[in-house]
Scaffold this motif. Structure first.
Motif, PDB file in Angstrom:
ATOM      1  N   THR A 117      34.371 -29.182   6.186  1.00  0.00           N
ATOM      2  CA  THR A 117      32.917 -29.012   6.129  1.00  0.00           C
ATOM      3  C   THR A 117      32.454 -28.078   7.230  1.00  0.00           C
ATOM      4  OG1 THR A 117      32.625 -31.263   5.279  1.00  0.00           O
ATOM      5  CG2 THR A 117      30.688 -30.197   6.223  1.00  0.00           C
TER       6      THR A 117
ATOM      7  N   ARG B 175      31.265 -26.756   1.956  1.00  0.00           N
ATOM      8  CA  ARG B 175      32.404 -27.679   1.905  1.00  0.00           C
ATOM      9  C   ARG B 175      33.547 -27.056   1.120  1.00  0.00           C
ATOM     10  NH1 ARG B 175      27.681 -30.503   1.232  1.00  0.00           N
ATOM     11  NH2 ARG B 175      27.279 -32.181   2.746  1.00  0.00           N
TER      12      ARG B 175
ATOM     13  N   GLU C 178      21.102 -36.173   1.874  1.00  0.00           N
ATOM     14  CA  GLU C 178      22.267 -36.412   1.029  1.00  0.00           C
ATOM     15  C   GLU C 178      22.880 -37.774   1.339  1.00  0.00           C
ATOM     16  OE1 GLU C 178      23.542 -31.664   1.030  1.00  0.00           O
ATOM     17  OE2 GLU C 178      24.859 -33.185   1.934  1.00  0.00           O
ATOM     18  N   GLN C 179      23.182 -38.527   0.297  1.00  0.00           N
ATOM     19  CA  GLN C 179      23.754 -39.850   0.476  1.00  0.00           C
ATOM     20  C   GLN C 179      25.138 -39.782   1.096  1.00  0.00           C
ATOM     21  OE1 GLN C 179      22.095 -42.774  -0.031  1.00  0.00           O
ATOM     22  NE2 GLN C 179      23.858 -43.689   1.008  1.00  0.00           N
ATOM     23  N   GLN C 180      25.918 -38.757   0.735  1.00  0.00           N
ATOM     24  CA  GLN C 180      27.271 -38.636   1.280  1.00  0.00           C
ATOM     25  C   GLN C 180      27.241 -38.513   2.795  1.00  0.00           C
ATOM     26  OE1 GLN C 180      30.227 -36.028  -0.680  1.00  0.00           O
ATOM     27  NE2 GLN C 180      30.458 -35.000   1.281  1.00  0.00           N
TER      28      GLN C 180
ATOM     29  N   ASP D 226      26.336 -41.887   4.320  1.00  0.00           N
ATOM     30  CA  ASP D 226      27.495 -42.792   4.299  1.00  0.00           C
ATOM     31  C   ASP D 226      28.474 -42.443   5.421  1.00  0.00           C
ATOM     32  OD1 ASP D 226      26.398 -44.002   2.095  1.00  0.00           O
ATOM     33  OD2 ASP D 226      27.675 -42.971   0.637  1.00  0.00           O
ATOM     34  N   ASP D 227      28.682 -41.151   5.645  1.00  0.00           N
ATOM     35  CA  ASP D 227      29.588 -40.723   6.716  1.00  0.00           C
ATOM     36  C   ASP D 227      29.065 -41.139   8.084  1.00  0.00           C
ATOM     37  OD1 ASP D 227      31.228 -39.583   4.866  1.00  0.00           O
ATOM     38  OD2 ASP D 227      30.986 -37.518   5.561  1.00  0.00           O
TER      39      ASP D 227
ATOM     40  N   ASP E 275      31.784 -34.903   6.836  1.00  0.00           N
ATOM     41  CA  ASP E 275      30.496 -34.247   7.057  1.00  0.00           C
ATOM     42  C   ASP E 275      29.906 -34.638   8.407  1.00  0.00           C
ATOM     43  OD1 ASP E 275      30.822 -33.128   4.595  1.00  0.00           O
ATOM     44  OD2 ASP E 275      29.182 -34.205   3.614  1.00  0.00           O
TER      45      ASP E 275
END
Length: 499
Positions: free
Chosen positions: A314, A330, A424-426, A429-430, A462
């Motif tokens: 990333t 990415r 962004e959800q990703q 989460d990270d 990320d």
């Protein structure tokens, strides 16, 4: 001539008087105020808990109704000492009493809980009544060693037999959970089977730091609260705690942070107490307006590198408080030369002042290639396992970090309070995935990626890329004098003049 009273008989009679008075037993049985035990007596919260047990057993209406007590607290309040007092009272004052103790982990039980119980048992005036081993206290009375005892029992969610047969009809059962948040729900379910004996004194006590906002310990204070007598204790209110250290945690992380809630205030976390970055902090950064950045804010590239598997590389781009306006990039299953070439193209577009690259995996090759492609660009490799520095968590509060990765994540955590990130959800989460701990030097240490994967979480690629942008300070950009805030008010030019 009057016969001499046997001291042992007199001791037995005295102890029998405390059958339903655990506080009286504690005050009588231990050498308070002596060199061996300098404290003048149990702490206030310990007295309150002992009194609660005594009142329950003294009332004929409640005596044979199971008593359940759940206490959530911060660090250092004396939980292990109270566990020891309750266990010793239970054994001393009821023939063939059964006490079972377990903890969140086997090392906790073996190296902390049981040594504390052994210490208090040796301090007691009745120390000779029970033989101490590494995992038990057993009665020295002939014929009672198997029925009149305390056992430290390890557990597994796939092997709960030790709790399934816990019965003692017509006598007394005491079950104690130490660090109860970490004990699997299946163990709690099996323990319920011990509460069915009639005409039996049954006491079930769960102690611990409230490290999880899910599970049965949390339920004691929520949906099951009518079944439990609960208490949450702020360590700063307890006699004998290290209040300066406790307050330093609150100052560093904030009164309402999960770390302060769990480690100091005895409150359950918003997420997981081990979660280093809270969900609320990230969600605010996702929705925060970008705002204007200073013209002098440097543009910084952060690159996290991965080669194969589910991980990806990333490129995160940050300028001051803004990590959203410039699109991130990415790469999945891509070689180092291709990634380096793509980063060079992005650099032509965004003109970064520095590029920081995670030197692990293929990172070293990317660093070499970038330096070859852009010899005038500041390209710096970042070694996550390198020495961590003391960094500012918030204004005026600095904390120690165990390594470079912990350092840059700590700096990123502080930045998130005013920064904006891609919605962004990703990425959320990270950022919220890794858990933390303190090492022996009380320095912050983040969970390893391989441990996260064992918990079913992806590598936080990320988040690592954004964190890398905090690896080293980058000099502000040079801007024209009329754009430089430092120039305001200097010289003869009046920017508000109507002329």
């Amino acid at each position: 001539m009057a016969s001499k009273i046997d001291p042992e008989v007199e001791l037995i009679a005295d102890i029998a008087g405390f059958t339903h008075d655990p506080l009286g037993h504690a005050l009588y049985a231990y050498p308070w105020g002596s060199e061996r035990l300098p404290s003048p007596g149990p702490r206030s919260w310990q007295r309150d808990t002992l009194t609660t047990i005594g009142e329950h057993l003294s009332d004929p209406e409640t005596r044979f109704t199971p008593l359940r007590v759940a206490i959530a607290s911060g660090h250092g309040i004396g939980k292990s000492a109270l566990i020891s007092m309750i266990a010793k009272w239970g054994l001393d004052t009821c023939e063939d009493c059964k006490v079972v103790i377990t903890a969140n982990t086997e090392p906790q039980l073996r190296t902390k809980t049981m040594p504390e119980i052994a210490k208090w048992s040796r301090l007691a005036i009745t120390s000779h009544w029970f033989k101490i081993t590494a995992s038990a206290l057993a009665s020295t009375a002939a014929g009672h060693e198997t029925a009149w005892r305390l056992d430290a029992v390890t557990w597994s969610k796939d092997n709960t037999e030790a709790f399934a047969g816990l019965h003692n009809m017509g006598k007394r059962i005491i079950v104690i959970y130490d660090e109860a948040s970490g004990i699997d729900d299946k163990v709690w379910e099996v323990t319920l089977g011990a509460l069915t004996d009639e005409e039996t004194e049954i006491i079930w006590i769960a102690f611990g730091n409230p490290t999880k906002n899910t599970g049965q310990f949390r339920a004691c204070f929520g949906k099951d609260r009518t079944l439990w007598k609960t208490r949450q204790i702020d360590s700063r209110t307890v006699e004998g705690t290290n209040k300066e250290y406790l307050q330093s945690l609150v100052d560093a992380y904030g009164e309402d942070s999960d770390i302060a809630k769990v480690r100091v205030r005895g409150m359950f976390p918003s997420a997981s107490s081990m979660q280093f970055i809270g969900m609320d902090l990230v969600q605010e950064a996702r929705t925060r307006e970008t705002g204007q950045t200073l013209g002098s804010d440097p543009v910084i590239f952060g690159v996290d590198c991965a080669r194969f598997g589910d991980d990806h590389s990333t490129l995160a781009i940050r300028c001051g408080r803004d990590a959203r306006s410039r699109p991130w990039k990415r790469w999945h299953h891509m070689d180092s030369m291709t990634i380096a070439g793509d980063i060079a193209l992005q650099a032509q577009m965004w003109k970064p002042d520095a590029i920081f690259v995670d030197a692990g995996n293929i990172g070293a090759a990317i660093v070499d290639r970038l330096r070859q492609l852009m010899p005038d660009m500041l390209v710096i490799e970042v070694w996550f396992g390198g020495q961590g520095r003391e960094v500012e968590m918030q204004t005026g509060v600095r904390v120690r970090t165990a390594n470079k990765r912990a350092e840059i994540w700590t700096s990123m955590r502080a930045w998130l309070k005013g920064g904006c990130i891609p919605d962004e959800q990703q990425l959320e989460d990270d950022l919220t995935g890794p858990e933390y701990a303190f090492n022996a030097d009380q320095a912050i240490q983040l969970e390893k990626k391989e441990h996260m994967k064992k918990r079913g979480l992806a590598s936080p690629d990320d988040a690592d890329a954004l964190a890398v942008t905090f690896a080293e300070p980058v000099m502000p950009r040079t801007v024209p004098g009329y754009l430089d805030p430092v120039s305001y008010g200097k010289g003869e030019y009046d920017r508000y003049s109507e002329v």
